[in-house]
Design an enzyme around this catalytic site. Structure first.
Site, PDB file in Angstrom:
ATOM      1  N   HIS A 206       0.792  -1.236   0.000  1.00  0.00           N
ATOM      2  CA  HIS A 206       0.000   0.000   0.000  1.00  0.00           C
ATOM      3  C   HIS A 206       0.823   1.283   0.000  1.00  0.00           C
ATOM      4  O   HIS A 206       0.276   2.369  -0.100  1.00  0.00           O
ATOM      5  CB  HIS A 206      -0.969   0.037   1.187  1.00  0.00           C
ATOM      6  CG  HIS A 206      -0.292   0.367   2.492  1.00  0.00           C
ATOM      7  ND1 HIS A 206       0.476  -0.535   3.163  1.00  0.00           N
ATOM      8  CD2 HIS A 206      -0.243   1.503   3.210  1.00  0.00           C
ATOM      9  CE1 HIS A 206       0.964   0.026   4.249  1.00  0.00           C
ATOM     10  NE2 HIS A 206       0.549   1.267   4.310  1.00  0.00           N
TER      11      HIS A 206
HETATM   12  N1  UDP Z   1      -3.799  -4.855   8.972  1.00  0.00           N
HETATM   13  C1  UDP Z   1      -5.066  -5.373   9.127  1.00  0.00           C
HETATM   14  N2  UDP Z   1      -5.732  -5.813   8.018  1.00  0.00           N
HETATM   15  C2  UDP Z   1      -5.168  -5.810   6.786  1.00  0.00           C
HETATM   16  C3  UDP Z   1      -3.862  -5.299   6.638  1.00  0.00           C
HETATM   17  C4  UDP Z   1      -3.191  -4.814   7.749  1.00  0.00           C
HETATM   18  O1  UDP Z   1      -5.583  -5.428  10.235  1.00  0.00           O
HETATM   19  O2  UDP Z   1      -5.839  -6.224   5.825  1.00  0.00           O
HETATM   20  C5  UDP Z   1      -3.103  -4.371  10.159  1.00  0.00           C
HETATM   21  C6  UDP Z   1      -1.799  -5.061  10.441  1.00  0.00           C
HETATM   22  O3  UDP Z   1      -2.023  -6.242  11.167  1.00  0.00           O
HETATM   23  C7  UDP Z   1      -1.044  -4.011  11.230  1.00  0.00           C
HETATM   24  C8  UDP Z   1      -1.547  -2.705  10.642  1.00  0.00           C
HETATM   25  O4  UDP Z   1      -2.753  -3.031   9.945  1.00  0.00           O
HETATM   26  O5  UDP Z   1      -1.394  -4.058  12.595  1.00  0.00           O
HETATM   27  C9  UDP Z   1      -0.558  -2.098   9.697  1.00  0.00           C
HETATM   28  O6  UDP Z   1      -1.142  -1.008   9.047  1.00  0.00           O
HETATM   29  P1  UDP Z   1      -0.777  -0.565   7.586  1.00  0.00           P
HETATM   30  O7  UDP Z   1      -0.085  -1.662   6.883  1.00  0.00           O
HETATM   31  O8  UDP Z   1      -2.037  -0.022   6.984  1.00  0.00           O
HETATM   32  O9  UDP Z   1       0.142   0.709   7.813  1.00  0.00           O
HETATM   33  P2  UDP Z   1       1.680   0.897   8.198  1.00  0.00           P
HETATM   34  O10 UDP Z   1       1.986  -0.008   9.350  1.00  0.00           O
HETATM   35  O11 UDP Z   1       2.494   0.612   6.988  1.00  0.00           O
HETATM   36  O12 UDP Z   1       1.780   2.327   8.595  1.00  0.00           O
END
Ligand code: UDP
Length: 357
Positions: A206
């Site tokens: 993403h």
């Molecule tokens: N997550 C979730 N469902 C999904 C994808 C990710 O619950 O379909 C959770 C994942 O377990 C983690 C968090 O979202 O706890 C990570 O968020 P994301 O990947 O959106 O953002 P980033 O961490 O890169 O800022």
């Protein structure tokens, strides 16, 4: 003492959950939760409030869908109004999204103290909107809660005074310990996606640098397809749009699903043979579950995981992603735990109380 907390995007709902619980446990401390509206779909927002028992936000600004500048500007305006009304002792912001930056800027201009959770992360890549958000936020914050010793060292190197930096550990580790055990029936979930424990790759994509660059996006999907491995891909709405725009159809070995709730996601992470992701949170959760991870980026902020051998970078367009996906990844070291003891949330609340006196 009153804390005004600003959240808006999926990872922030997960980070806020243990901290809100810790705030609720302290008499005399209240929290006003503000949702900026950045993520608004039920499966990108509501599901986390339900599953993780987060109280409904007191305010929802309903701001999303615009450019970074439009969203950030409108958020600052809305948050400033609420901060003037609510008169908090602290504004608490998380991570590195536009909501984080808007909360920090609105507060500092009103001379309200800002506390930043997950401070001190750096990719040293200013093309990432997250890098801009986190750098600015760190430098206007009164109190900076870091997830690791390395992040504290970075902040000191940038001239931030020692007494403003506290290594409390990673709130996502708190969340994993608090809620991970509640995970869904794993067998039913795996059956739903037609995969077997220990025999599939879980992938998430993403980051703007991958989704908004059609060449990188095509390289990633080409490699996922050519790997021939069973892959489960919970698809972020931004990536869904980018795939449509670039006319890319995921290959048949990729099971594409809507974004999942936290419990399903953690159950799928824990049974995967390998995780391939550009998410910060998912890189760490891979490690919490001791599942090897490859990071589909040119760099990562979570350098400890590379050092420990649980994670390796696979640069889209530069490295042979298909070959990396096919290889059996080595497990990493297990003798040090860089992200604290699972009590980050309590340490954060204690520090806020302490410094309000
Ligand atoms: N997550 C979730 N469902 C999904 C994808 C990710 O619950 O379909 C959770 C994942 O377990 C983690 C968090 O979202 O706890 C990570 O968020 P994301 O990947 O959106 O953002 P980033 O961490 O890169 O800022």
């Amino acid at each position: 003492m009153k804390i005004l907390t600003v959240v808006g995007a999926r990872p922030q709902f997960i980070k806020v959950a243990p901290v809100s619980l810790a705030i609720a446990a302290v008499p005399g401390v209240s929290e006003v939760l503000v949702h900026t509206g950045q993520h608004f779909d039920a499966n990108m927002s509501d599901v986390f409030f339900d599953e993780l028992g987060i109280a409904a936000p007191r305010y929802n600004l309903g701001i999303g869908g615009g450019t970074h500048g439009q969203n950030t500007g409108r958020m600052i305006e809305g948050l400033e109004r609420l901060m003037i009304e609510e008169k908090p002792d602290w504004v608490l912001v998380y991570g590195d999204t536009d909501s984080t930056l808007a909360g920090a800027l609105a507060a500092v201009k009103l001379h309200v103290r800002v506390a930043h959770v997950e401070a001190g992360l750096r990719s040293y890549n200013m093309v990432m909107p997250e890098e801009v958000n986190r750098r600015v936020t760190d430098h206007v914050s009164t109190l900076l809660f870091t997830p690791s010793a390395h992040a504290s060292t970075i902040l000191r190197g940038e001239g931030i005074a020692d007494d403003r930096v506290l290594n409390v550990g990673d709130v996502m580790y708190d969340a994993a310990r608090l809620f991970g055990g509640r995970a869904t029936q794993r067998s039913e979930l795996l059956a739903r996606f037609g995969v077997t424990a220990g025999d599939y790759v879980l992938a998430t994509i993403h980051r703007q640098e991958n989704t908004d660059d059609p060449v990188r996006l095509a390289a990633i999907f080409d490699a996922l397809g050519r790997s021939g491995r069973p892959i489960v891909l919970p698809l972020h709405p931004r990536t869904r749009n980018s795939l449509a725009r670039a006319a890319i159809t995921p290959a048949a070995n990729i099971v594409v699903t809507e974004p999942l709730g936290y419990l399903d996601m953690n159950a799928l992470e824990s049974a995967a043979a390998l995780i391939a992701t550009d998410s910060g949170g998912v890189q760490k959760e891979a490690y919490f579950h001791r599942v090897p991870c490859i990071t589909l980026r040119d760099e990562t902020e979570w350098v400890e995981l590379i050092d420990l051998g649980w994670n390796r970078l696979a640069r889209p367009g530069a490295d042979d992603l298909a070959a990396i996906l096919q290889s059996s990844p080595a497990r990493g070291r297990d003798d040090v735990m860089p992200y604290g003891d699972g009590a980050a949330a309590v340490k954060i609340v204690d520090a806020l109380v302490e410094r309000t006196r």
